[in-house]
Design an enzyme around this catalytic site. Sequence first.
Site, mmCIF file in Angstrom:
data_model
loop_
_atom_site.group_PDB
_atom_site.id
_atom_site.type_symbol
_atom_site.label_atom_id
_atom_site.label_comp_id
_atom_site.label_asym_id
_atom_site.label_seq_id
_atom_site.Cartn_x
_atom_site.Cartn_y
_atom_site.Cartn_z
ATOM 1 N N LEU A 147 0.804 -1.221 0.000
ATOM 2 C CA LEU A 147 0.000 0.000 0.000
ATOM 3 C C LEU A 147 0.839 1.273 0.000
ATOM 4 C CD1 LEU A 147 -2.485 -1.133 2.806
ATOM 5 C CD2 LEU A 147 -2.817 -1.321 0.347
ATOM 6 N N TRP A 149 1.054 5.555 1.042
ATOM 7 C CA TRP A 149 0.762 6.248 2.300
ATOM 8 C C TRP A 149 -0.366 7.259 2.167
ATOM 9 C CZ3 TRP A 149 0.942 11.354 1.714
ATOM 10 C CH2 TRP A 149 1.722 11.854 0.676
ATOM 11 N N LYS A 173 0.825 -5.028 3.448
ATOM 12 C CA LYS A 173 2.047 -4.315 3.874
ATOM 13 C C LYS A 173 1.754 -2.833 3.722
ATOM 14 C CE LYS A 173 5.668 -2.518 2.769
ATOM 15 N NZ LYS A 173 5.897 -1.095 3.165
ATOM 16 N N SER A 227 4.177 3.965 -6.444
ATOM 17 C CA SER A 227 4.839 4.652 -7.551
ATOM 18 C C SER A 227 5.152 3.691 -8.698
ATOM 19 C CB SER A 227 6.137 5.286 -7.046
ATOM 20 O OG SER A 227 7.014 4.268 -6.635
ATOM 21 N N GLU A 249 -1.404 -0.486 -9.536
ATOM 22 C CA GLU A 249 -2.089 0.817 -9.577
ATOM 23 C C GLU A 249 -1.034 1.858 -9.261
ATOM 24 O OE1 GLU A 249 -5.013 1.330 -10.585
ATOM 25 O OE2 GLU A 249 -5.914 -0.662 -10.481
ATOM 26 N N CYS A 285 -3.051 10.110 -6.524
ATOM 27 C CA CYS A 285 -2.693 9.499 -7.810
ATOM 28 C C CYS A 285 -3.481 10.092 -8.959
ATOM 29 C CB CYS A 285 -2.887 7.992 -7.745
ATOM 30 S SG CYS A 285 -4.562 7.505 -7.312
ATOM 31 N N GLU A 384 5.318 13.110 -12.566
ATOM 32 C CA GLU A 384 4.370 13.244 -11.456
ATOM 33 C C GLU A 384 5.053 14.030 -10.336
ATOM 34 O OE1 GLU A 384 3.506 9.737 -9.029
ATOM 35 O OE2 GLU A 384 1.371 10.211 -9.131
HETATM 36 P P1 NAD Z 1 6.124 3.974 -3.089
HETATM 37 O O1 NAD Z 1 6.225 3.269 -4.384
HETATM 38 O O2 NAD Z 1 7.316 4.681 -2.576
HETATM 39 O O3 NAD Z 1 5.695 2.966 -1.939
HETATM 40 C C1 NAD Z 1 4.510 2.214 -2.036
HETATM 41 C C2 NAD Z 1 4.666 0.944 -1.227
HETATM 42 O O4 NAD Z 1 5.640 0.114 -1.834
HETATM 43 C C3 NAD Z 1 5.115 1.166 0.207
HETATM 44 O O5 NAD Z 1 4.387 0.304 1.048
HETATM 45 C C4 NAD Z 1 6.585 0.754 0.163
HETATM 46 O O6 NAD Z 1 7.078 0.309 1.394
HETATM 47 C C5 NAD Z 1 6.534 -0.364 -0.845
HETATM 48 N N1 NAD Z 1 7.817 -0.677 -1.492
HETATM 49 C C6 NAD Z 1 8.854 0.161 -1.749
HETATM 50 N N2 NAD Z 1 9.863 -0.519 -2.347
HETATM 51 C C7 NAD Z 1 9.446 -1.796 -2.487
HETATM 52 C C8 NAD Z 1 10.039 -2.973 -3.045
HETATM 53 N N3 NAD Z 1 11.271 -2.962 -3.576
HETATM 54 N N4 NAD Z 1 9.331 -4.112 -3.039
HETATM 55 C C9 NAD Z 1 8.080 -4.131 -2.516
HETATM 56 N N5 NAD Z 1 7.478 -3.067 -1.959
HETATM 57 C C10 NAD Z 1 8.154 -1.901 -1.952
HETATM 58 O O7 NAD Z 1 4.881 4.970 -3.241
HETATM 59 P P2 NAD Z 1 4.297 5.999 -2.155
HETATM 60 O O8 NAD Z 1 5.232 7.162 -2.077
HETATM 61 O O9 NAD Z 1 3.913 5.316 -0.909
HETATM 62 O O10 NAD Z 1 2.940 6.441 -2.872
HETATM 63 C C11 NAD Z 1 2.894 7.429 -3.825
HETATM 64 C C12 NAD Z 1 2.689 6.855 -5.206
HETATM 65 O O11 NAD Z 1 1.555 5.998 -5.210
HETATM 66 C C13 NAD Z 1 2.398 7.909 -6.244
HETATM 67 O O12 NAD Z 1 3.099 7.636 -7.420
HETATM 68 C C14 NAD Z 1 0.893 7.770 -6.460
HETATM 69 O O13 NAD Z 1 0.449 8.260 -7.708
HETATM 70 C C15 NAD Z 1 0.708 6.304 -6.311
HETATM 71 N N6 NAD Z 1 -0.689 5.960 -6.001
HETATM 72 C C16 NAD Z 1 -1.442 5.330 -6.962
HETATM 73 C C17 NAD Z 1 -2.783 5.026 -6.715
HETATM 74 C C18 NAD Z 1 -3.630 4.344 -7.761
HETATM 75 O O14 NAD Z 1 -4.698 3.845 -7.417
HETATM 76 N N7 NAD Z 1 -3.210 4.290 -9.013
HETATM 77 C C19 NAD Z 1 -3.346 5.339 -5.474
HETATM 78 C C20 NAD Z 1 -2.560 5.976 -4.519
HETATM 79 C C21 NAD Z 1 -1.227 6.272 -4.800
#
Ligand code: NAD
Length: 482
Positions: A147, A149, A173, A227, A249, A285, A384
């Site tokens: 997930l 944040w 997670k 992301s 997503e 997002c 973004e």
């Molecule tokens: P992030 O990618 O930094 O982290 C997301 C999750 O991935 C966290 O739980 C993190 O701990 C986990 N993660 C990080 N590295 C990993 C790895 N190597 N293996 C497995 N898991 C790992 O993103 P963020 O900063 O938490 O969220 C922001 C991003 O999420 C933005 O790009 C936003 O657009 C996107 N988002 C998309 C949607 C959608 O529905 N499309 C919804 C909400 C947010």
Amino acid sequence: MTDAEAQRTADTQTAPDMLIVRNPADGSELARIPVTTASEVALHTADALELHRSGVWSGVAPRERAAALLRLADLMQRDAETLARFDSEDAGKPVTECRDNDVPGAIESIRWFAEALDKQYGRVSTTASDVLAFTEREPFGVVAAILPWNYPLAMACWKIGPALAVGNTIILKPAEATPRSTLYLAQLAEEAGIPAGILRVLPGTGAETGAALATDPNVEAISFTGSTATGRKILTASASTNLKRVSLELGGKSPQVLMADALAFGDRLIDGLVEAAFLTAGQNCTAGSRILVHDSIHDEVVDRLSRAAAALRVGVPSDKATQIGPVIDAVAADRILAAINVAVAAGARIASGGTEVSVVTGGRYIAPTVLTDLPADAEILRTEIFGPVVTVQRFGSRDEAIALANAVDYGLAASVWTKDLENALALARGIRAGLVSVGAYSEGDMTVPFGGWQHSGFGGAEKSLQAFAQWSREKAIWVQLT
Ligand code: NAD
């Protein structure tokens, strides 16, 4: 490196085995939560698989699963204030946004999936009369969800709703910054009668806990929201291990297209643009972060939008009058301000905002920012920003608008503002995105599928009946009758 990774790298020096949950409002420490190690993840998934195979959840009648999920929704309703407080404090979102929008939406999604779960049917194939062939859907077994944040509880519920409904055992997670609402959700699930261990929340870092889930051989499907950079890692992890089903997503760079008649929407237009650009301080997002305006109304839209942006109240999330809270952490703030500076150096004009706002020491707040007059190749038009920053570009024709809307790698959402049916449909069909709204900034409701295209992801919709397909697989059964 994503913001979360960079922030975590900084915190690791203080407490390598702990997540330090900080309040973005002022940087104060809210909790220390142990990181689930890779070996602990392996123990959990093995145990979860055994539990799944015992049939304690997957084997019960769908009506019973529905009843338990409905009880969970009731308990979430009972404790809605607590859940809203956790998300507001952990993510720095205005408490009103969590209380009036995110938590009710999360509860509604659990109810919706519970009510829909036994209204799904298999299919009988049209075979010769000496055969009965049919398909039915089965749960995967152990599944995982990773997930972001920005909508901690809501994203969790979009995933656990359909995943539990069809009979999976699910491991969540949560993001490093926002584990508390999902940990609480797991307690409520047990109280609702969902057997212990069917919903597990494993807090931890992406690099350790997330990566362990993505490569775990017992996890047969994984749904990731976050992301694009991390999404690629999840996909690679699946490809190089057990080929678990992956649903992504990811990020977005969503356009808001204003045709020449858009001002006919009156205040609804500017309200919609403001909400699209600045909800959750733009850390959304589907943020409508690119406004594309017909030449004939460009100046008036910029003027009205800038004044509306400047009037938004930036403040601490706990203040009910706050409309724009802090950004998630210092890493994000520095990145957003740098992106604004680069755009300005390339020739952009700041029509509103553009600076940091001093609210409380320890928190990082950025004024809602409107940028205009950008050169066509400005980087900010394609990447973004994930902050309260919107760009305005102009166009002269519908075809030009479609070309501009599609000039990014993302394809999550879009809005089209026109009352002309022909223009509306041409734009809706011409824009490459998983969701196009006309006359609104909207993600639709639970009946509407939600999922991105291209760099915004793939792998099945969240919400709507289609979400069940993301969490189950189809089996064909052929019975030879003679
Ligand atoms: P992030 O990618 O930094 O982290 C997301 C999750 O991935 C966290 O739980 C993190 O701990 C986990 N993660 C990080 N590295 C990993 C790895 N190597 N293996 C497995 N898991 C790992 O993103 P963020 O900063 O938490 O969220 C922001 C991003 O999420 C933005 O790009 C936003 O657009 C996107 N988002 C998309 C949607 C959608 O529905 N499309 C919804 C909400 C947010």
